[in-house]
Scaffold this motif. Sequence first.
Motif, short mmCIF file in Angstrom:
data_model
loop_
_atom_site.label_atom_id
_atom_site.label_comp_id
_atom_site.label_asym_id
_atom_site.label_seq_id
_atom_site.Cartn_x
_atom_site.Cartn_y
_atom_site.Cartn_z
N GLY A 92 0.78 -1.23 0.00
CA GLY A 92 0.00 0.00 0.00
C GLY A 92 0.80 1.27 0.00
N MET A 93 2.11 1.20 -0.30
CA MET A 93 2.95 2.40 -0.32
C MET A 93 3.02 2.96 -1.74
N PRO A 94 2.47 4.15 -1.99
CA PRO A 94 2.55 4.74 -3.34
C PRO A 94 4.01 4.89 -3.77
N THR A 95 4.31 4.47 -5.00
CA THR A 95 5.69 4.49 -5.49
C THR A 95 5.72 4.98 -6.93
N VAL A 96 6.64 5.92 -7.22
CA VAL A 96 6.75 6.50 -8.55
C VAL A 96 8.22 6.44 -8.98
N LEU A 97 8.45 5.97 -10.20
CA LEU A 97 9.81 5.97 -10.76
C LEU A 97 10.13 7.36 -11.30
N SER A 117 8.99 2.86 -16.70
CA SER A 117 8.68 1.50 -16.29
C SER A 117 8.46 0.66 -17.55
N ARG A 118 9.34 -0.29 -17.80
CA ARG A 118 9.28 -1.05 -19.05
C ARG A 118 7.95 -1.78 -19.21
N ASP A 119 7.47 -2.38 -18.11
CA ASP A 119 6.23 -3.16 -18.20
C ASP A 119 5.00 -2.35 -17.80
N GLY A 120 5.21 -1.06 -17.50
CA GLY A 120 4.08 -0.21 -17.12
C GLY A 120 3.58 -0.48 -15.72
N GLY A 121 4.34 -1.25 -14.94
CA GLY A 121 3.87 -1.64 -13.61
C GLY A 121 3.92 -0.55 -12.57
N PHE A 122 4.70 0.51 -12.83
CA PHE A 122 4.79 1.62 -11.89
C PHE A 122 4.55 2.93 -12.64
N PRO A 123 3.90 3.88 -12.00
CA PRO A 123 3.83 5.22 -12.61
C PRO A 123 5.24 5.78 -12.72
N SER A 124 5.49 6.59 -13.72
CA SER A 124 6.86 7.05 -13.94
C SER A 124 6.90 8.43 -14.58
N ALA A 160 6.52 14.14 -10.55
CA ALA A 160 6.54 12.88 -9.80
C ALA A 160 5.69 12.99 -8.53
N VAL A 161 5.78 14.13 -7.84
CA VAL A 161 4.95 14.33 -6.65
C VAL A 161 3.47 14.37 -7.03
N ASP A 162 3.14 15.01 -8.15
CA ASP A 162 1.75 15.05 -8.61
C ASP A 162 1.21 13.63 -8.81
N LEU A 163 1.99 12.78 -9.46
CA LEU A 163 1.55 11.40 -9.69
C LEU A 163 1.37 10.66 -8.39
N GLN A 204 -6.59 3.14 -6.72
CA GLN A 204 -7.04 2.51 -7.97
C GLN A 204 -6.71 3.34 -9.20
N THR A 205 -6.04 4.48 -9.00
CA THR A 205 -5.69 5.34 -10.13
C THR A 205 -4.78 4.58 -11.10
N PRO A 206 -5.12 4.56 -12.39
CA PRO A 206 -4.26 3.88 -13.37
C PRO A 206 -2.86 4.50 -13.40
N ASN A 207 -1.87 3.67 -13.65
CA ASN A 207 -0.51 4.16 -13.71
C ASN A 207 -0.34 5.16 -14.86
N GLU A 208 0.26 6.30 -14.53
CA GLU A 208 0.55 7.31 -15.54
C GLU A 208 2.04 7.29 -15.87
N HIS A 209 2.34 7.55 -17.13
CA HIS A 209 3.74 7.55 -17.57
C HIS A 209 3.98 8.85 -18.34
N VAL A 210 4.70 9.76 -17.72
CA VAL A 210 4.97 11.06 -18.32
C VAL A 210 6.39 11.05 -18.89
N VAL A 211 6.50 11.36 -20.17
CA VAL A 211 7.81 11.38 -20.83
C VAL A 211 8.03 12.76 -21.44
N PHE A 212 9.06 13.45 -20.96
CA PHE A 212 9.41 14.76 -21.49
C PHE A 212 10.44 14.61 -22.61
N GLN A 213 10.45 15.57 -23.52
CA GLN A 213 11.43 15.58 -24.59
C GLN A 213 12.62 16.44 -24.20
N PRO A 214 13.83 15.97 -24.45
CA PRO A 214 15.04 16.75 -24.12
C PRO A 214 15.27 17.86 -25.13
#
Length: 338
Positions: free
Chosen positions: A139-144, A149-156, A302-305, A314-324
């Motif tokens: 039950g500990m919220p965790t964000v990469l 996350s290659r398999d989408g298992g963690f929000p990132s 990351a804090v927002d997620l 139950q929030t679906p995992n979000e994956h935010v990718v910024f462009q360099p």
Amino acid sequence: MSASVKDVAEAAGVSVGTVSNVLNRPDRVAAATVARVQDAITRLGFVRNDAARQLRAGRSNSIGLVVLDARNPFFADIAQGAEERAAEHGLTILVANSDEKVDRERAHIDLFEQHRVHGVLITPVAESLPRLQRLRERGMPTVLVDRESRDGGFPSVAVDDVSGGRIAAEHLCEIGRRRIAFVGGPLSLRQVSDRFDGAQRAVAGRDDATVEFIGTDALTVDAGREAGRRILERSREARPDAVFAANDLLALGLLQALVMTGDVRVPEDMALIGYDDIDFASSAVIPLSSVRQPAALIGSTAVDLLMRIAGNPQTPNEHVVFQPELIVRASTGGPVGP
């Protein structure tokens, strides 16, 4: 021995419950009683145990942040962005340094779990994430952070490092460089392997350009100096005409090694580009071209997620990718100023 709530209650002539109300719900207590309790607190030097109170509530008011290298200003900028956003929620950020070591990372995660932090933000050392999976199951919220996350298992929250590596190498090719060396390591770090992959993709369609890999054990200034010494041991004909460093700390170490000998001119003999665009990049003796990452935005996002997950598991995992973004300076023939 420090004073207890019971000591304060006796000194003020009230019940322990009244002292608790003064500390947590003063609006429920008469003004005269509040004044009497506060006077007792001052006289006894009482300090409330917020840690114990938060543990009783089930979760602390802190978020744990585990970074790969606390000495790298890039991670300091991430922490600053996370701290500013966390403060908006009445939370604080506790920063831990894994130093790119799996055992140290595990120890920090264990400690954060013991202290029941509000959640964990982490740039993991390895691809395998069993410890984080157990953390999430409990039950500990965790964000990469700075890692997809290659398999989408963690929000990132991450930056497209393959794209970053590609634009760095393309820039070097566009200014006429053909023997490019990529300096970085270990390749087990996703950020390093993705940036190298991007550089390889940039030259894949060019018959006259190559990218060689020069490995390092760490992403530090010292490792950059050592890589620079190894390059300088080669004959002039065997040296690369451009170097793409996996981060700015490596690039700064390389720059020191190359410039101190007086044997190599940057960028005339060897162009140099880094990654992250830390503050030191623009103020180097030869201002450093770099691939910029939005570090503070990565931290705040990351804090927002994490807060969304904490509010609704139950929030679906979000994956935010910024462009360099490519930043061109004197080390690749650009302007001397920032």
